[in-house]
Design a protein around this motif. Structure first.
Motif, PDB file in Angstrom:
ATOM      1  N   LEU A 562      55.522   7.213  12.419  1.00  0.00           N
ATOM      2  CA  LEU A 562      56.567   6.316  13.136  1.00  0.00           C
ATOM      3  C   LEU A 562      55.729   5.207  13.806  1.00  0.00           C
ATOM      4  O   LEU A 562      54.912   5.434  14.657  1.00  0.00           O
ATOM      5  N   THR A 563      56.036   3.898  13.654  1.00  0.00           N
ATOM      6  CA  THR A 563      55.262   2.802  14.274  1.00  0.00           C
ATOM      7  C   THR A 563      55.449   2.711  15.603  1.00  0.00           C
ATOM      8  O   THR A 563      56.637   2.795  16.216  1.00  0.00           O
ATOM      9  N   THR A 564      54.566   2.440  16.512  1.00  0.00           N
ATOM     10  CA  THR A 564      54.702   1.974  17.900  1.00  0.00           C
ATOM     11  C   THR A 564      55.921   0.894  18.075  1.00  0.00           C
ATOM     12  O   THR A 564      56.637   0.939  19.028  1.00  0.00           O
ATOM     13  N   HIS A 565      55.860   0.075  16.977  1.00  0.00           N
ATOM     14  CA  HIS A 565      56.885  -0.845  17.178  1.00  0.00           C
ATOM     15  C   HIS A 565      58.213  -0.577  17.079  1.00  0.00           C
ATOM     16  O   HIS A 565      58.992  -0.692  18.157  1.00  0.00           O
ATOM     17  N   LEU A 566      58.649   0.251  16.259  1.00  0.00           N
ATOM     18  CA  LEU A 566      60.089   0.859  16.059  1.00  0.00           C
ATOM     19  C   LEU A 566      59.999   1.964  17.270  1.00  0.00           C
ATOM     20  O   LEU A 566      61.257   2.138  17.724  1.00  0.00           O
ATOM     21  N   GLY A 626      55.278   9.962  17.413  1.00  0.00           N
ATOM     22  CA  GLY A 626      54.899  10.468  15.819  1.00  0.00           C
ATOM     23  C   GLY A 626      54.546  11.653  15.828  1.00  0.00           C
ATOM     24  O   GLY A 626      53.969  12.450  16.685  1.00  0.00           O
ATOM     25  N   TRP A 627      54.805  12.189  14.620  1.00  0.00           N
ATOM     26  CA  TRP A 627      54.509  13.801  14.364  1.00  0.00           C
ATOM     27  C   TRP A 627      53.340  14.292  14.543  1.00  0.00           C
ATOM     28  O   TRP A 627      52.676  15.223  15.118  1.00  0.00           O
ATOM     29  N   ASN A 628      52.361  13.359  13.925  1.00  0.00           N
ATOM     30  CA  ASN A 628      50.999  13.752  14.183  1.00  0.00           C
ATOM     31  C   ASN A 628      50.456  13.771  15.616  1.00  0.00           C
ATOM     32  O   ASN A 628      49.670  14.958  15.944  1.00  0.00           O
TER      33      ASN A 628
END
Length: 825
Positions: A562-566, A626-628
């Motif tokens: 998931l991008t930091t922007h979204l 994000g998942w990671n």
């Protein structure tokens, strides 16, 4: 400049005009400048990249001079399918203008006799991939083959420039520039978020002004809608979007062609099966992903090009640049994970600049609905996102050094200067360079006693061989060249087994770990068919058709982050209470009850909720990293809980949050989140965990230390893992500063654990932490709680059971009596 009349007439004959950005690409060529073209999908971007090449072969430009001989233009794309599509579309103007240009493709699928002929008598235009280009540069005749090169065109540059494939290509660009100083570099993209960074990457180091930035004309804005259930509610959990299949099928029935994108190969097979079950009209529906055989992929690509399919379910194997103008609509199953990725996929519809592309987003759950809304808002605003550039990887550099040695002796100082002419490797100093050379030469201090690691040697005469005063290196034995070409590459997937019918027809590949769980008589779904296992022999799975239902293979590919922007947009939506009015009733109610019973995790806040459930104590951390990053945080938090006697039981992560549970409540999460966790526990955890071993396996394969392929046979995944684990243990004990351990650490910290996002989260936690204690599960926690105990199952396989449990959790979370809340800062 003046556009050649042959090109002008060809455009006019099709009712087109030469667009401004296309003419500017011709200007950049004549000015002797490199060029980065950023233009919307459908703007004739690829044709613009090739116009200078076509112009060089126009009779009006040749003015009686002979046709250029040898290789004139290299076209590099991230996908084999894109190269074949470009060849098909490029031949139209060449043939219709009558230009004497030979165009061919070269990839891993190209027959060996054609590859050999291409080196001896190259076409004027060669379409290839970064890996195939690197292999071409490993041949002694590469100096002759590329001497005439005038241009290199890099398509969809955003898709791979920031990763290891970009490192490999950057090194190839430096090598080509040394062989052909006249070569001009061109890069194309529709979704570059930071054009200046890509100009810097494309340019020879320190010469960014040599790269012209060409921006395309504005296209029609895309039309994006989010699909919602007709009567039911947006699901609490799940990712497959199974609920949407009836509505999606109706969409397919009313369109000429619909392209359905999924984020994984498993979901591609799963969605295809669901659509086929709903296909009462027997519509032609296809499937395309990277694990299908070349024949299966080409068959589907050809059917799409001829307009014979009503729908195609695909993964990222088709989301870059493929030009099929008759696609009415693009469907994204599940969350898009980034606005640039979504824009790229949307652009497959219509593929014309003056017509809006239509796309439908199908959220699998409520958080995915918010993410889909954030992505739609970003697309509407024209905002793009993407990954940042990082220093080039040492394992890729080692592979490149070996490729250069295969082509012939090299001077170490000359090659270092060549390597440092790229942005990715400008950081390499003399000390690091010597470590890389010594590794390629001997394997390193701890391995130099083994002859098989001795791949290059210094020429007799010491430092006198290089005109720049450095040593000259050559192959230790000619056989190393063949071994390098057999094993070189950047993409290190899990070991795969061929799936074949008894007659030898190949269907594609499944992972070795999946095949290992099968026995003769078992059935599984693959390539849109139900197959029964007949036998498993060597690296091959022999099958026959079956009518019995079976499981779908899952693949161990990396999750899309998931991008930091979204993530930032989703956080803003959570606290924009007035904006909730545009959401469906059930989503709005979900957020309103959460807001009433607990808190909303908005920007500048790290919300942690603690509550009892099922005789355990849970804490949910709303990170949106994000998942990671969440997976890594879960590992670290449970370690600290163990040290503090909180008896952790486990954790579960998604892109938005992390749920951790134990036998004792967490009354203060702040000590569990202190930034020093990265300086102490993180290092211990990574060193002891499988992450570093897996990272080492990949860098050992990429660097050539461990070979997967030998003449006549291929190592199994278990054999490769055994070899790399053995070497890893030796190096950790006897040479902890080995260049590959350094490369593995870089991989583990950045790609596998998103440590930069994790570090930022922990630093923010010191000032942004809000801890809320509840008497039961909160509405916002339901999506992640439904996944507990099911993380090991493939996405999509558990949706029915998941939804039943979600309803039970939701009933508890959405009860509206006055809540019991206490704040702990």
């Amino acid at each position: 400049m003046t556009v050649p009349p042959e090109i002008d007439r060809w455009f006019a004959g099709r009712g087109w005009r030469v667009r401004r950005h296309q003419a500017e690409m011709l200007d950049a060529r004549d000015d002797g400048r490199h060029a980065l073209l950023v233009a919307d999908t459908g703007a004739g971007k690829t044709l613009a990249g090739f116009l200078p090449t076509l112009a060089d072969f126009c009779p009006s430009r040749l003015d009686g001079a002979p046709v250029p001989e040898g290789l004139h233009t290299l076209y590099v794309s991230p996908l084999k399918a894109l190269a074949h599509d470009v060849q098909r579309n490029l031949m139209a103007p060449i043939e219709e203008m009558g230009l004497p240009i030979r165009v061919e493709t070269r990839s891993g699928d190209t027959p060996s006799d054609r590859k050999k002929r291409q080196r001896a008598r190259p076409p004027h235009v060669l379409l290839t991939t970064p890996e195939s280009l690197s292999l071409l540069l490993s041949y002694p005749d590469s100096l002759t083959m590329f001497a005439s090169l005038q241009r290199i065109v890099i398509d969809e540059v955003h898709a791979f420039a920031t990763g290891k494939r970009g490192d490999l290509l950057a090194l190839a660009l430096s090598r080509l520039q040394a062989i052909a100083p006249q070569m001009q570099r061109t890069a194309l993209s529709a979704t570059v978020a930071d054009p200046q960074a890509f100009r810097e990457w494309l340019a020879p180091w320190g010469d960014i002004d040599s790269v012209a930035l060409v921006e395309g004309e504005q296209g029609a804005p895309p039309q994006v809608e989010i699909l919602l259930p007709h009567e039911e509610r947006v699901p609490w959990g799940g990712h497959a979007g199974r609920w949407a299949i009836p509505q999606l099928y109706e969409e397919i029935r009313h369109n000429r062609t619909t392209l359905v994108f999924t984020n994984t190969r498993f979901l591609a097979e799963f969605v295809f099966e669901l659509l086929w079950d709903a296909n009462d009209d027997n519509l032609p529906i296809g499937i395309h992903h990277g694990s299908l055989s070349k024949e299966a992929r080409r068959k589907v690509e050809g059917a799409m090009a001829r307009g014979e399919l009503r729908a195609l379910v695909a993964t990222a194997s088709l989301d870059l640049g493929v030009d099929w103008g008759d696609i009415d609509c693009v469907v994204q199953m599940g969350a898009p994970k980034g606005s640039s990725r979504l824009l790229q996929r949307i652009g497959r519809a219509n593929h014309r600049l003056d017509q809006p592309s239509r796309a439908i987003l199908v959220p699998g759950n409520r958080f995915e609905f918010l993410e889909a809304t954030a992505a739609k808002d970003a697309v509407d605003a024209g905002q793009r996102d993407g990954e940042d550039f990082r220093p080039g990887s040492l394992d890729v550099l080692a592979q490149h050094v070996m490729a250069c040695a295969c082509a012939g002796p090299f001077g170490e100082r000359a090659l270092l200067a060549e390597v440092r002419s790229s942005l990715a490797y400008v950081w390499i100093d003399a000390e690091v360079w010597q470590r890389v050379l010594n590794f390629v030469a001997t394997g390193g201090y701890a391995l130099k006693a083994y002859d098989r690691f001795h791949r290059i040697v210094r020429e007799p005469g010491g430092v006198d061989g290089d005109a720049n005063g450095g040593a000259t290196w050559r192959l230790a034995h000619p056989e190393h060249a063949a071994r390098h070409r057999m094993n070189a590459g950047i993409i290190v997937d899990s070991e795969m087994l061929d799936v074949r019918f008894r007659n030898g027809r190949s269907l594609g590949k499944v992972e070795e770990r999946f095949a290992a769980a099968l026995s003769p008589g078992d059935t599984f779904r693959f390539a849109g068919m139900t197959l029964e296992v007949e036998q498993i022999k060597d690296m091959e799975l022999q099958v026959r058709a079956s009518k019995t239902a079976g499981m779908i293979p899952s693949y161990g590919g990396q999750r899309l982050p998931l991008t930091t922007h979204l993530a930032g947009r989703v956080r803003e939506m959570l606290v924009d209470r007035a904006g909730w009015a545009r959401f469906p009733d059930d989503v709005r109610e979900w957020l309103e009850v959460q807001d009433w019973r607990s808190r909303m995790p908005g920007p500048g806040q790290l919300l942690v909720e603690s509550f009892p459930h099922g005789r355990k104590h849970f804490s949910v951390y709303y990170t949106f990293e994000g998942w990671n990053a969440n997976q890594s945080l879960g590992m670290l938090i449970t370690r600290r809980m163990e040290e503090r006697g909180l008896s952790p039981g486990g954790f579960i992560a998604n892109d938005y949050s992390l749920a951790v549970w134990g036998l004792r409540p967490v009354t203060d999460p702040a000590p569990l989140l202190s930034p020093d966790i990265l300086a102490h526990e993180f290092i211990d955890w990574v060193t002891e965990s499988h992450l570093l071993r897996r990272a080492f396996r990949e860098v050992a394969v990429i660097s050539g230390l461990v070979e997967r392929q030998h003449p006549g046979k291929r190592k199994s995944g278990k054999q490769v893992t055994f070899s790399t684990d053995l070497i890893y243990d030796v190096l950790r004990k006897y040479e902890p500063d080995h260049v590959l351990l350094e490369a593995a650490w870089a991989d583990a910290r950045s790609r596998m654990t998103d440590v930069a996002r994790l570090a930022d989260l922990l630093n923010r936690a010191e000032r942004e932490l809000e801890h809320v204690t509840l008497d039961r599960v909160s509405p916002l926690a339901v999506p992640v709680m439904t996944m507990i105990g099911r993380e090991s199952l493939p996405q999509g396989a558990i949706d029915d059971e998941l939804l039943l449990e979600a309803e039970t959790l939701a009933a508890t979370a959405m009860r509206t009596e006055w809540p019991h809340i206490s704040d702990e800062d």
